[in-house]
Design an enzyme around this catalytic site. Sequence first.
Site, short mmCIF file in Angstrom:
data_model
loop_
_atom_site.label_atom_id
_atom_site.label_comp_id
_atom_site.label_asym_id
_atom_site.label_seq_id
_atom_site.Cartn_x
_atom_site.Cartn_y
_atom_site.Cartn_z
N TYR A 100 0.66 -1.30 0.13
CA TYR A 100 -0.04 0.48 0.59
C TYR A 100 1.08 0.47 0.13
O TYR A 100 2.17 1.65 -0.48
CB TYR A 100 -1.24 0.08 1.13
CG TYR A 100 -1.70 1.06 1.05
CD1 TYR A 100 -3.20 0.18 -0.16
CD2 TYR A 100 -2.45 1.44 2.10
CE1 TYR A 100 -4.31 1.73 -0.84
CE2 TYR A 100 -4.32 2.26 1.92
CZ TYR A 100 -4.58 2.29 0.61
OH TYR A 100 -5.76 3.62 0.64
N LYS A 148 -21.05 -19.51 -10.70
CA LYS A 148 -19.82 -19.54 -11.70
C LYS A 148 -19.01 -19.17 -11.31
O LYS A 148 -18.17 -19.37 -11.94
CB LYS A 148 -21.03 -18.38 -12.49
CG LYS A 148 -20.33 -18.29 -13.71
CD LYS A 148 -22.00 -18.91 -14.96
CE LYS A 148 -20.54 -19.76 -16.43
NZ LYS A 148 -21.92 -20.01 -17.13
#
Length: 464
Positions: A113, A168
């Site tokens: 970060y 899915k």
Amino acid sequence: MPVPGPGYSITVRVEAPPSASAAGDLTSAVGRVGGVITAFDVVESHSDRVVVDITCNAVSANHARDITEALEALPGVAVRKVSDRTFLMHLGGKIEVTAKVALRNRDDLSRAYTPGVARICQAIAENPDDARRLTIKRNTVAVVTDGSAVLGLGNLGPAAALPVMEGKAALFKKFAGVDAWPVCLDTQDTEEIIRTVQLIAPVYGGINLEDIAAPRCFEIEARLRDLLDIPVFHDDQHGTAICVVAALRNALRVVGKSMADCKIVVCGVGAAGSAIIRLLLQRGPADVIAVDVDGIVRADRPGMDPNLTWVSANTNKADLSGRLHDALVGADVFIGVSAPNLFGAEQVATMAPGAVVFALANPDPEIDPLEAQRHAAVVATGRSDYPNQINNVLAFPGVFRGLLDAQARGITDAMLLAAADALADIVDGDRLNASFIVPSVFDAAVAPAVADAVRKAATAPPAG
Ligand SMILES: NC(=O)c1ccc[n+]([C@@H]2O[C@H](COP(=O)([O-])OP(=O)(O)OC[C@H]3O[C@@H](n4cnc5c(N)ncnc54)[C@H](O)[C@@H]3O)[C@@H](O)[C@H]2O)c1
């Protein structure tokens, strides 16, 4: 005739007397009403009673209730709790995000970060293509739906579509290591869907459109393909077409026919049927007869839309008219992606010798497969309780794996056909027979083979 399956599986917790016959009484009660026991666990034992979890498969929710009542009716037996194992599996959703990098200390944080990440942002700002290298775009697919055609259930809307899209995404990860995320849109307006997908596209390396009703799905896919620099693939169309073309190649090997000699009836000219016809035509069959709810598709039919007009211009060389039963006479192949129970064994008998029947309407096929088998040489369905299950999971994970690995910017018919051939080739000559024209969805060789074929087709230099 439906059979008990895991889709309707319950665990019933009962208290029963500790007698020697208790277990037999409980299992017999379930068996008498047609339940199939898959597990029997004693979870507590006391001097005066035992507590047992009986897990069993049923045919329907009502059948599950019958099973519970049969247990409750036994002398001395009390039902404490009934758990629906399918609902349990969905509690809190089926997928999650996990970090790929360790964040153990200030050093890790400064690189993953701020401040370190700022240099990555600047690199991508200078060279946007680096997003495919340095971000999740490299391996991430959006599973986009408007909830307008959810499974065979119809227009359930975006929230109700989410369990399917989660499933899915889980399949993408399991079979091909693809990070897919559901994007269920609260609109069924073509322009809004296109604009929204365009706006979110920077994050993704591909767009998998799912359960969007025809004919809207055709325009949405075509326009997004023009707009975006990543592949856009409507699985209900092309995933089905890949599997059907692969299965047909192997079915024709079984019956010893060549595609060029085959008259093929495709029943259903919606999302699946249209894509099947378009891909099949690339393989040069003798003729394709398209049939929908209004009969054989012909240019002179009233109410033709652009999709049906294209189909009529590219099929039915023999200029047939009539309905499904007329089209079947003398046909070598039937491919159904339409509606349940449209014909019987007597119509299969009118087809050419060595007939191939793919009855793929879900959950109930166009013809009972046992009826079809009376005259057909090869029969396939979309169901898991019969041989030759044609299921899109054979195609889409590998297709997107290949597209992402190639960093493909689009998708072509050559890639779809390469995927179909790779899928067909998994079933080698030793294993091929009338009951085995497609591999199992759990065959670990499928996704890598499909991915490899798609990646090669995507990176091949353009012909000519
Ligand atoms: N792998 C698979 O097994 C697989 C894949 C895709 C679709 N399907 C099944 O195929 C069916 C169609 O799916 P879709 O997404 O293309 O739906 P769709 O709504 O887009 O198209 C349905 C088509 O079927 C036709 N039709 C309906 N009733 C008919 C009748 N009585 N006679 C002839 N034609 C009729 C309609 O005119 C339309 O052309 C569904 O049952 C679906 O579950 C199975």
